[in-house]
Scaffold this motif. Structure first.
Motif, PDB file in Angstrom:
ATOM      1  N   SER A  38    -135.471 -11.047  58.923  1.00  0.00           N
ATOM      2  CA  SER A  38    -136.218 -10.512  57.864  1.00  0.00           C
ATOM      3  C   SER A  38    -135.256  -9.385  57.367  1.00  0.00           C
ATOM      4  CB  SER A  38    -137.590 -10.109  58.606  1.00  0.00           C
ATOM      5  OG  SER A  38    -137.139  -8.802  59.558  1.00  0.00           O
ATOM      6  N   GLY A  39    -135.914  -9.082  56.258  1.00  0.00           N
ATOM      7  CA  GLY A  39    -135.263  -7.965  55.547  1.00  0.00           C
ATOM      8  C   GLY A  39    -134.773  -6.841  56.271  1.00  0.00           C
ATOM      9  N   SER A  40    -135.909  -6.373  56.937  1.00  0.00           N
ATOM     10  CA  SER A  40    -135.530  -4.874  57.877  1.00  0.00           C
ATOM     11  C   SER A  40    -134.522  -5.213  58.760  1.00  0.00           C
ATOM     12  CB  SER A  40    -136.776  -4.326  58.095  1.00  0.00           C
ATOM     13  OG  SER A  40    -137.379  -5.197  59.118  1.00  0.00           O
ATOM     14  N   GLU A  41    -134.360  -6.288  59.406  1.00  0.00           N
ATOM     15  CA  GLU A  41    -133.488  -6.706  60.282  1.00  0.00           C
ATOM     16  C   GLU A  41    -132.072  -6.656  59.664  1.00  0.00           C
ATOM     17  OE1 GLU A  41    -135.808  -9.326  63.419  1.00  0.00           O
ATOM     18  OE2 GLU A  41    -135.122 -10.191  61.615  1.00  0.00           O
ATOM     19  N   VAL A  42    -131.911  -7.202  58.701  1.00  0.00           N
ATOM     20  CA  VAL A  42    -130.577  -7.261  57.878  1.00  0.00           C
ATOM     21  C   VAL A  42    -130.003  -5.638  57.618  1.00  0.00           C
ATOM     22  CG1 VAL A  42    -129.299  -8.167  56.080  1.00  0.00           C
ATOM     23  CG2 VAL A  42    -130.898  -9.487  57.036  1.00  0.00           C
ATOM     24  N   LYS A  43    -131.190  -5.000  56.988  1.00  0.00           N
ATOM     25  CA  LYS A  43    -130.466  -3.568  56.849  1.00  0.00           C
ATOM     26  C   LYS A  43    -130.338  -2.795  57.914  1.00  0.00           C
ATOM     27  CE  LYS A  43    -132.624  -3.107  52.373  1.00  0.00           C
ATOM     28  NZ  LYS A  43    -132.216  -1.938  51.366  1.00  0.00           N
ATOM     29  N   ASN A  68    -134.029 -12.131  73.534  1.00  0.00           N
ATOM     30  CA  ASN A  68    -133.752 -10.989  74.095  1.00  0.00           C
ATOM     31  C   ASN A  68    -132.474 -10.287  73.257  1.00  0.00           C
ATOM     32  OD1 ASN A  68    -134.576  -9.027  75.802  1.00  0.00           O
ATOM     33  ND2 ASN A  68    -132.906  -9.375  77.571  1.00  0.00           N
ATOM     34  N   SER A  69    -132.393 -10.555  72.109  1.00  0.00           N
ATOM     35  CA  SER A  69    -131.341  -9.647  71.301  1.00  0.00           C
ATOM     36  C   SER A  69    -131.878  -8.736  70.626  1.00  0.00           C
ATOM     37  CB  SER A  69    -130.709 -10.378  70.287  1.00  0.00           C
ATOM     38  OG  SER A  69    -131.689 -10.988  69.388  1.00  0.00           O
ATOM     39  N   TYR A  70    -131.276  -7.387  70.617  1.00  0.00           N
ATOM     40  CA  TYR A  70    -131.937  -6.109  70.107  1.00  0.00           C
ATOM     41  C   TYR A  70    -131.405  -5.794  68.980  1.00  0.00           C
ATOM     42  CZ  TYR A  70    -133.055  -1.127  69.817  1.00  0.00           C
ATOM     43  OH  TYR A  70    -133.598   0.077  69.428  1.00  0.00           O
ATOM     44  N   ILE A  71    -132.386  -5.612  67.956  1.00  0.00           N
ATOM     45  CA  ILE A  71    -132.139  -5.008  66.726  1.00  0.00           C
ATOM     46  C   ILE A  71    -132.892  -3.974  66.511  1.00  0.00           C
ATOM     47  CG2 ILE A  71    -132.085  -5.435  63.939  1.00  0.00           C
ATOM     48  CD1 ILE A  71    -131.393  -8.252  64.636  1.00  0.00           C
ATOM     49  N   ALA A  72    -132.206  -2.652  66.144  1.00  0.00           N
ATOM     50  CA  ALA A  72    -132.958  -1.299  66.110  1.00  0.00           C
ATOM     51  C   ALA A  72    -133.956  -1.440  64.801  1.00  0.00           C
ATOM     52  CB  ALA A  72    -131.843  -0.345  65.829  1.00  0.00           C
ATOM     53  N   PRO A  73    -135.129  -0.585  64.962  1.00  0.00           N
ATOM     54  CA  PRO A  73    -135.802  -0.623  63.816  1.00  0.00           C
ATOM     55  C   PRO A  73    -135.328   0.149  62.743  1.00  0.00           C
ATOM     56  CG  PRO A  73    -136.728   0.718  65.610  1.00  0.00           C
ATOM     57  CD  PRO A  73    -135.743   0.141  65.912  1.00  0.00           C
ATOM     58  N   TYR A  74    -135.560  -0.427  61.576  1.00  0.00           N
ATOM     59  CA  TYR A  74    -135.163   0.630  60.318  1.00  0.00           C
ATOM     60  C   TYR A  74    -136.145   1.455  59.716  1.00  0.00           C
ATOM     61  CZ  TYR A  74    -132.977   0.781  55.788  1.00  0.00           C
ATOM     62  OH  TYR A  74    -132.203   1.153  54.621  1.00  0.00           O
ATOM     63  N   ALA A  77    -138.243   1.021  56.322  1.00  0.00           N
ATOM     64  CA  ALA A  77    -138.976  -0.412  56.027  1.00  0.00           C
ATOM     65  C   ALA A  77    -140.292  -0.221  55.773  1.00  0.00           C
ATOM     66  CB  ALA A  77    -138.721  -1.371  57.308  1.00  0.00           C
ATOM     67  N   MET A  78    -140.929  -0.933  55.029  1.00  0.00           N
ATOM     68  CA  MET A  78    -142.502  -0.958  54.756  1.00  0.00           C
ATOM     69  C   MET A  78    -142.971  -1.800  55.624  1.00  0.00           C
ATOM     70  SD  MET A  78    -142.607  -0.992  50.561  1.00  0.00           S
ATOM     71  CE  MET A  78    -144.480  -0.995  50.347  1.00  0.00           C
ATOM     72  N   PHE A  79    -142.459  -2.943  56.248  1.00  0.00           N
ATOM     73  CA  PHE A  79    -142.933  -3.762  57.047  1.00  0.00           C
ATOM     74  C   PHE A  79    -141.865  -3.976  58.166  1.00  0.00           C
ATOM     75  CE2 PHE A  79    -144.357  -5.191  52.701  1.00  0.00           C
ATOM     76  CZ  PHE A  79    -145.514  -4.992  53.078  1.00  0.00           C
ATOM     77  N   PRO A  80    -142.001  -3.009  59.107  1.00  0.00           N
ATOM     78  CA  PRO A  80    -141.169  -3.167  60.234  1.00  0.00           C
ATOM     79  C   PRO A  80    -141.023  -4.544  60.928  1.00  0.00           C
ATOM     80  CG  PRO A  80    -142.878  -1.744  60.912  1.00  0.00           C
ATOM     81  CD  PRO A  80    -143.227  -2.199  59.327  1.00  0.00           C
ATOM     82  N   HIS A  81    -139.983  -4.794  61.800  1.00  0.00           N
ATOM     83  CA  HIS A  81    -139.636  -5.983  62.591  1.00  0.00           C
ATOM     84  C   HIS A  81    -140.027  -5.433  64.008  1.00  0.00           C
ATOM     85  CE1 HIS A  81    -135.697  -4.154  62.415  1.00  0.00           C
ATOM     86  NE2 HIS A  81    -135.759  -4.680  63.605  1.00  0.00           N
ATOM     87  N   GLU A  82    -140.165  -6.674  64.739  1.00  0.00           N
ATOM     88  CA  GLU A  82    -140.254  -6.523  66.388  1.00  0.00           C
ATOM     89  C   GLU A  82    -138.682  -6.285  66.847  1.00  0.00           C
ATOM     90  OE1 GLU A  82    -142.238  -8.836  69.259  1.00  0.00           O
ATOM     91  OE2 GLU A  82    -143.330  -9.568  67.529  1.00  0.00           O
ATOM     92  N   GLU A  83    -138.403  -5.603  67.697  1.00  0.00           N
ATOM     93  CA  GLU A  83    -137.143  -5.301  68.344  1.00  0.00           C
ATOM     94  C   GLU A  83    -136.505  -6.457  69.071  1.00  0.00           C
ATOM     95  OE1 GLU A  83    -137.028  -1.470  70.204  1.00  0.00           O
ATOM     96  OE2 GLU A  83    -137.967  -0.549  68.618  1.00  0.00           O
TER      97      GLU A  83
END
Length: 159
Positions: A38-43, A68-74, A77-83
């Motif tokens: 998603s967009g917030s994951e790329v950022k 189980n890969s971890y991507i820190a929250p941005y 972001a207006m719509f955050p993603h699951e980590e």
């Protein structure tokens, strides 16, 4: 004199690397995969907040998934993603069937080796088809690496 970097080399950037994978597993082959984000994951990946050390890939329902890969929250972001959500990996049908057959064999698994931005700025992940090492295999590879270091020191000192 320093070599000029081309546009492809400038855009290549390693995001996360699984250094432990080559120690714990004997990697037979590797494959480059795309990943759906998603967009917030790329950022978040652009800022450098990710970890693939404890993750693995698996084939479920004729699709390849990274678990189980971890991507820190941005933060912005207006719509955050699951980590730690499951993320779909993109491969061709032929490559998917090869990976499915490889994991069907005894002891074979799909281990993520490195996540990076390619020269076009797209996130890619390199998966390794691997077999777990036993303790005696790890000791043998350690001894081989130590001997290579010692040999290079001896050659350097004798020259």
């Amino acid at each position: 004199m320093a070599k000029k970097q081309t546009a492809e080399e400038k855009n290549y950037k390693v995001i996360a690397e699984n250094r432990r994978a080559r120690y714990d597993y004997a990697i037979e082959s590797d494959i480059e995969c795309g990943i759906i984000l998603s967009g917030s994951e790329v950022k978040s990946l652009r800022t450098g907040g990710s970890n693939i050390a404890e993750s693995y890939a698996s084939v479920d329902d004729a699709e390849l998934w990274l678990t189980n890969s971890y991507i820190a929250p941005y933060q912005q972001a207006m719509f955050p993603h699951e980590e730690r959500r499951k993320r779909k990996l993109l491969v061709s049908k032929r490559e998917l069937s090869k990976l499915w057959q490889a994991t069907g064999r005894e002891g074979m698994t799909l281990v993520p080796l490195v996540m990076y931005f390619n020269h076009k700025g797209r996130v890619k992940i390199k998966l390794g088809v691997a077999k777990g090492k036993k303790n005696h295999d790890k000791r043998a590879s350690d001894a081989k690496r130590d001997w290579a270091r010692q040999k290079s020191r001896l050659l350097r000192n004798n020259s």
